[in-house]
Design a protein around this motif. Structure first.
Motif, PDB file in Angstrom:
ATOM      1  N   CYS A 179       0.852  -1.166   0.021  1.00 29.56           N
ATOM      2  CA  CYS A 179      -0.028   0.047  -0.001  1.00 29.56           C
ATOM      3  C   CYS A 179       1.078   1.380  -0.023  1.00 29.56           C
ATOM      4  CB  CYS A 179      -0.899   0.000   1.248  1.00 29.56           C
ATOM      5  SG  CYS A 179      -2.377  -1.401   0.987  1.00 29.56           S
ATOM      6  N   ASP A 180       2.061   1.239   0.774  1.00 32.07           N
ATOM      7  CA  ASP A 180       2.812   2.417   0.780  1.00 32.07           C
ATOM      8  C   ASP A 180       3.715   2.579  -0.280  1.00 32.07           C
ATOM      9  OD1 ASP A 180       5.009   4.033   1.416  1.00 32.07           O
ATOM     10  OD2 ASP A 180       5.352   3.164   3.246  1.00 32.07           O
ATOM     11  N   GLU A 181       4.437   1.556  -0.766  1.00 27.70           N
ATOM     12  CA  GLU A 181       5.597   1.758  -1.928  1.00 27.70           C
ATOM     13  C   GLU A 181       4.798   1.622  -3.284  1.00 27.70           C
ATOM     14  OE1 GLU A 181       9.237  -0.131  -1.197  1.00 27.70           O
ATOM     15  OE2 GLU A 181       9.081   0.197   1.037  1.00 27.70           O
ATOM     16  N   LEU A 182       3.873   0.702  -3.325  1.00 28.82           N
ATOM     17  CA  LEU A 182       3.211   0.109  -4.748  1.00 28.82           C
ATOM     18  C   LEU A 182       2.192   1.173  -5.092  1.00 28.82           C
ATOM     19  CD1 LEU A 182       3.260  -1.985  -6.932  1.00 28.82           C
ATOM     20  CD2 LEU A 182       1.577  -2.923  -5.861  1.00 28.82           C
ATOM     21  N   LEU A 183       1.262   1.400  -4.025  1.00 27.42           N
ATOM     22  CA  LEU A 183       0.159   2.349  -4.398  1.00 27.42           C
ATOM     23  C   LEU A 183       0.337   3.500  -3.840  1.00 27.42           C
ATOM     24  CD1 LEU A 183      -2.461  -0.481  -3.692  1.00 27.42           C
ATOM     25  CD2 LEU A 183      -1.570   0.058  -5.642  1.00 27.42           C
ATOM     26  N   GLY A 184       1.221   3.983  -3.116  1.00 26.21           N
ATOM     27  CA  GLY A 184       1.647   5.231  -2.648  1.00 26.21           C
ATOM     28  C   GLY A 184       0.472   5.883  -1.458  1.00 26.21           C
ATOM     29  N   LYS A 185       0.504   4.996  -0.687  1.00 31.17           N
ATOM     30  CA  LYS A 185      -0.604   5.311   0.510  1.00 31.17           C
ATOM     31  C   LYS A 185       0.065   5.776   1.694  1.00 31.17           C
ATOM     32  CE  LYS A 185      -3.760   5.286  -2.442  1.00 31.17           C
ATOM     33  NZ  LYS A 185      -4.247   6.487  -2.878  1.00 31.17           N
ATOM     34  N   GLY A 186      -0.574   6.453   2.635  1.00 32.74           N
ATOM     35  CA  GLY A 186      -0.269   6.453   3.824  1.00 32.74           C
ATOM     36  C   GLY A 186      -0.736   5.520   4.914  1.00 32.74           C
ATOM     37  N   ILE A 187      -0.115   4.660   5.359  1.00 37.59           N
ATOM     38  CA  ILE A 187      -0.697   3.704   6.203  1.00 37.59           C
ATOM     39  C   ILE A 187      -0.806   4.146   7.821  1.00 37.59           C
ATOM     40  CG2 ILE A 187      -0.628   1.241   6.965  1.00 37.59           C
ATOM     41  CD1 ILE A 187      -0.407   1.868   4.007  1.00 37.59           C
ATOM     42  N   VAL A 188      -2.071   3.799   8.267  1.00 29.23           N
ATOM     43  CA  VAL A 188      -2.356   3.855   9.666  1.00 29.23           C
ATOM     44  C   VAL A 188      -3.110   2.666  10.170  1.00 29.23           C
ATOM     45  CG1 VAL A 188      -4.232   4.849  11.230  1.00 29.23           C
ATOM     46  CG2 VAL A 188      -3.022   6.433   9.605  1.00 29.23           C
ATOM     47  N   TYR A 189      -2.365   2.183  11.291  1.00 31.22           N
ATOM     48  CA  TYR A 189      -2.872   1.035  11.835  1.00 31.22           C
ATOM     49  C   TYR A 189      -3.859   1.366  12.887  1.00 31.22           C
ATOM     50  CZ  TYR A 189       1.381  -0.846   9.864  1.00 31.22           C
ATOM     51  OH  TYR A 189       2.572  -1.290   8.968  1.00 31.22           O
ATOM     52  N   ALA A 190      -5.069   0.391  12.858  1.00 34.04           N
ATOM     53  CA  ALA A 190      -6.231   0.712  13.526  1.00 34.04           C
ATOM     54  C   ALA A 190      -6.630  -0.560  14.280  1.00 34.04           C
ATOM     55  CB  ALA A 190      -7.355   1.105  12.463  1.00 34.04           C
ATOM     56  N   ASN A 191      -7.501  -0.458  15.470  1.00 34.46           N
ATOM     57  CA  ASN A 191      -7.708  -1.660  15.974  1.00 34.46           C
ATOM     58  C   ASN A 191      -8.941  -2.070  15.317  1.00 34.46           C
ATOM     59  OD1 ASN A 191      -5.843  -1.360  18.053  1.00 34.46           O
ATOM     60  ND2 ASN A 191      -6.878  -0.348  19.584  1.00 34.46           N
ATOM     61  N   ASP A 192      -9.289  -3.373  15.690  1.00 31.69           N
ATOM     62  CA  ASP A 192     -10.477  -4.088  14.959  1.00 31.69           C
ATOM     63  C   ASP A 192     -11.633  -3.510  15.685  1.00 31.69           C
ATOM     64  OD1 ASP A 192     -11.996  -5.452  13.111  1.00 31.69           O
ATOM     65  OD2 ASP A 192     -11.377  -7.308  13.822  1.00 31.69           O
ATOM     66  N   ARG A 193     -12.068  -2.274  15.446  1.00 32.25           N
ATOM     67  CA  ARG A 193     -13.243  -1.912  16.080  1.00 32.25           C
ATOM     68  C   ARG A 193     -14.036  -0.995  14.829  1.00 32.25           C
ATOM     69  NH1 ARG A 193     -15.614  -3.192  20.145  1.00 32.25           N
ATOM     70  NH2 ARG A 193     -16.404  -1.086  20.713  1.00 32.25           N
TER      71      ARG A 193
END
Length: 789
Positions: A179-193
């Protein structure tokens, strides 16, 4: 990562497939066989939903594809006949309807065809990820997680990544890297809520805004005036954003919170008011339905935008909005200071914003550690997913945590435990500085710890805080990036190029030649550069300062040329708007490292001028290089360049910039703009490692002369007679054509770069002296739009 599959060809699924295609990945796009399909139907009919979605992608605005031809990388099919195609997929993304039973049934159906070890993710916006994988095999569950894209996937930076207790850390890292390098996205890690981070907070803010609007008797237009750029939010503010995203989707997300989280202290807020329910029932759900909170109405004066009067459920002309504090706030450039000014006001704006934002801050603080225990993830989610300038905890700090607590207490509002813990730790802000390092409050430890740099990302602000700058003026700064690489950063309004910028470029070239390995020309503003300072040129022309203008243009030309012919390698890193002089700088880098979303163009004709910073010259050089060694006629390429300049063609992506000739085959493209400076730095180091040698100015450029000029002038006069061009357009075009054909040459010959630069400068100054050009410049400066005269 060689092949991908997207399950579900709805709006999101199809656009995710398009963006994978943008990244160069072959994609399988599957959907159901339409229920009304006859048993004897052929493959096209049975795959009608996916094929239709593929056709719609070409008509969507903004365009999901970098280039229309990228659609060829998508193969459309259906769930009945083509599951066999999944055997080759390294990544399967599920994006079917938001229904737990439907998703589970699909997973059961595809599991026999899924390649062991392949990544499988769901794009659900709210269903708990762990519940989706129940009953699946161990390999499936170990490689399964949530990747929640935001709409539209090509343009929205945020992807929320949601792991389950069974997710293999390696699978999670792989998904993050893709998602970051291939698709150019900023990644946020969320809890499963439910609704994860961004939508949980964003939908709360939307519903609270509606509630306060109704309590205060405000109009939809008044609220949008208060909740847009004035407080660091997008131009679309609240209700225009609602129309863009679709009210039915928004209501569904709110319903998920209500049904799934009965313990939420604000649960009742997620029940839509009557007028919202009526809008959904009537299908007044936004742009996709032709009307929502706003509607375009044909009147005697033309098409106008009406707003919904939620009291009568009728559309009416937008009321004139006059909030003096909003006008006064426009003079405050710092978003933190501006927000403090507005929210502390005693007027309607202050009352409204405090009621909405104050409660949203409390709600967000109460979500820790439910949705995440990392405050940075929350702020990034809202900045990247909702385009806020400040995240919630950055907003707490901007308003002052202690001051905000006092105001909440005065209102009788309970203070979140997180905030109490912060203040009891002796700190008064969620973010702080320890030396040159940014630290953030860690709730579990009740202390501040370093935020930490994102691997592969260079933040110029942080670099400057750590090492300072080599030199700066009002227009630009020279920064030491480390490893012998310097960075020239523009920082004017719109990064317009003026005298200060030119002086700093000249200094940078000399400094790098003596003390550095190479130079990056880049910045991290909203856009790379909107070009030269038009106002200064217009004033000079009106004052008759022709010698000064001639000197200024010659200086700019020499400065731009020095990027190409410097003793050390220079890499230009454009992104966003890269127009006029910004484009010319890009054209003259030894290499370009462009962000995928780069809108590059020579647009000077739009204000009655021609590109005179080496832009017209460079396009001829590139035409000649393309024609050299082939049987193609140089005239074919010159015509193409002439059309691009005359139409002021601006690329809609870096890929298209390559097709238009603004980027060369050797220039690189970075999908993730946050990685652009780091990638450009590596490109400089690679050029130096390869043994960079300072090139010499060209004297071998073939020019068509009088015969080529005649062809281009004939085309101009045909356009004039057909009514597609004005006489002034013809004059401008003749000047451009003269440069592209080498000037007054009786027959084809060769010219030097300096010959072409002189022709550029002569044409530019003569056009600047024309009354109609000055009218075009004045109109553009006043309205932001071109004038055709």
């Amino acid at each position: 990562m060689e092949k991908a599959a997207v399950l579900g060809a709805g709006v999101m699924g199809a656009q995710i497939a398009a963006h994978l295609a943008n990244a160069g990945i072959p994609v399988v796009l599957l959907d159901i066989v339409p229920p009304d399909t006859p048993a004897e139907a052929d493959a096209t009919a049975r795959s009608r939903l996916a094929l239709s979605a593929l056709e719609k992608l070409h008509k969507m605005k903004p365009a999901p594809f970098f280039l229309a031809g990228h659609a060829a990388r998508i193969r459309a099919g259906n769930f009945e006949d083509h599951l066999e195609w999944l055997r080759d997929a390294d990544w399967i993304i599920e994006a079917v309807t938001e229904n737990l039973a439907i998703k589970r049934a699909l997973y059961e159906k595809i599991e026999p065809f899924r390649k062991p070890g392949s990544l499988i993710t769901s794009n659900t916006s709210g269903i708990p990820i762990a519940s989706l994988a129940e009953g699946r095999s161990e390999d499936f569950r170990r490689n399964f997680l949530g990747t929640h894209f935001f709409n539209p996937p090509r343009y929205m930076y945020l992807v929320e990544l949601i792991r389950t207790p069974d997710t293999d850390p390696e699978a999670s890292c792989f998904a993050s890297k893709l998602c970051d390098e291939l698709l150019g996205k900023g990644i946020v890690y969320a809890n499963d809520r439910p609704n994860f981070i961004a939508n949980r907070i964003g939908i709360y803010g939307f519903m609270r805004t509606i509630q306060v609007m109704m309590e205060m008797g405000l109009s939809i237009t008044e609220v949008d005036k208060m909740t847009g750029p004035a407080i660091g939010r997008p131009n679309s503010a609240t209700f225009r954003t609602g129309d863009l995203s679709g009210l039915d989707t928004t209501v569904a997300v709110a319903q998920t919170v209500y049904e799934s989280i009965p313990e939420d202290e604000c649960r009742a807020l997620f029940v839509p008011p009557d007028f919202i329910r009526q809008m959904v029932e009537r299908r007044w759900v936004g742009d996709k339905a032709g009307q929502g909170f706003y509607k375009r109405v044909q009147t005697e004066a033309g098409r106008e935008i009406y707003e919904l009067d939620y009291r009568t459920m009728e559309y009416r002309p937008q009321p004139k909005v006059n909030f003096p504090s909003l006008e006064e706030a426009k003079r405050i450039s710092d978003p933190r200071e501006r927000l403090r000014f507005l929210i502390n006001g005693k007027d309607t704006v202050g009352q409204f914003l405090w009621s909405v934002i104050g409660d949203a801050l409390v709600y967000t603080a109460n979500r820790i550690p439910e949705i995440t225990d990392d405050l940075v993830q929350v702020d990034r989610a809202m900045r990247w997913g909702y385009n806020w300038e400040l995240g919630p905890f950055e907003t707490w700090d901007a308003l002052g945590v202690a001051e905000t607590v006092k105001r909440l207490e005065a209102d009788g509002k309970p203070i979140p435990p997180l905030v109490t813990d912060l203040l009891s730790s002796g700190k008064t802000s969620f973010y702080d500085k320890e030396g040159t390092q940014t630290v953030v409050f860690v709730p579990a430890k009740k202390t501040h710890e370093p935020v930490g740099d994102r691997v592969g990302v260079i933040l110029l602000k942080s670099v400057k805080e750590r090492t300072g700058v080599i030199r700066k003026n009002a227009g630009a700064s020279l920064i030491d990036l480390g490893d012998g690489v310097a960075c020239l950063e523009f920082h004017t309004k719109m990064n317009a190029l003026g005298t200060d910028t030119i002086q700093m470029i000249q200094f940078a070239i000399k400094e790098v030649a003596q003390n550095f390995v190479g130079l990056v020309v880049g910045n991290q503003g909203e856009n790379f550069s909107a070009g030269a300072n038009l106002m200064m040129m217009l004033m000079g022309a009106q004052e008759g300062e022709w010698d000064e203008l001639n000197h200024a243009i010659r200086t700019f030309q020499n400065t731009v040329m020095s990027l190409r012919y410097s003793p050390k390698p220079t890499v230009v890193a454009p992104f966003g708007l890269t127009l006029g002089g910004g484009c010319e700088m890009t054209l003259h880098g030894d290499r370009v490292r462009a962000a995928a979303e780069s809108y590059i163009g020579l647009v000077e004709v739009g204000v009655g001028l021609l590109p005179a910073g080496g832009g017209t010259k460079e396009m001829l050089v590139r035409c000649a290089d393309r024609a050299r060694g082939t049987e193609a006629d140089l005239m074919v390429f010159v015509k193409e360049a002439f059309q691009n300049i005359m139409l002021a063609k601006t690329s809609t992506s870096a890929e298209e910039a390559r097709e238009l000739g603004y980027l060369r085959p050797t220039d690189g493209i970075t999908m993730n703009r946050d990685r652009l400076i780091a990638d450009a730095k590596q490109t400089v180091l690679a050029l130096a490692l390869e043994g960079y040698r300072q090139p010499a100015m060209r004297t071998d450029i073939p020019a068509l002369g009088e015969s080529g000029l005649a062809v281009l002038k004939l085309g101009l006069h045909q356009m004039l007679r057909a009514g597609y061009a004005t006489e002034h357009d013809v004059l401008i075009g003749t000047k451009v054509a003269k440069v592209l054909t080498g000037g007054d040459l009786n027959h084809p010959s060769t010219v030097s770069e300096q010959d072409l630069l002189d022709l550029e400068r002569e044409g530019f100054l003569s056009l600047l002296g024309e009354r109609k050009t000055q009218e075009r410049i004045q109109h553009t400066l006043k309205t932001g739009k071109p004038l055709r005269n």
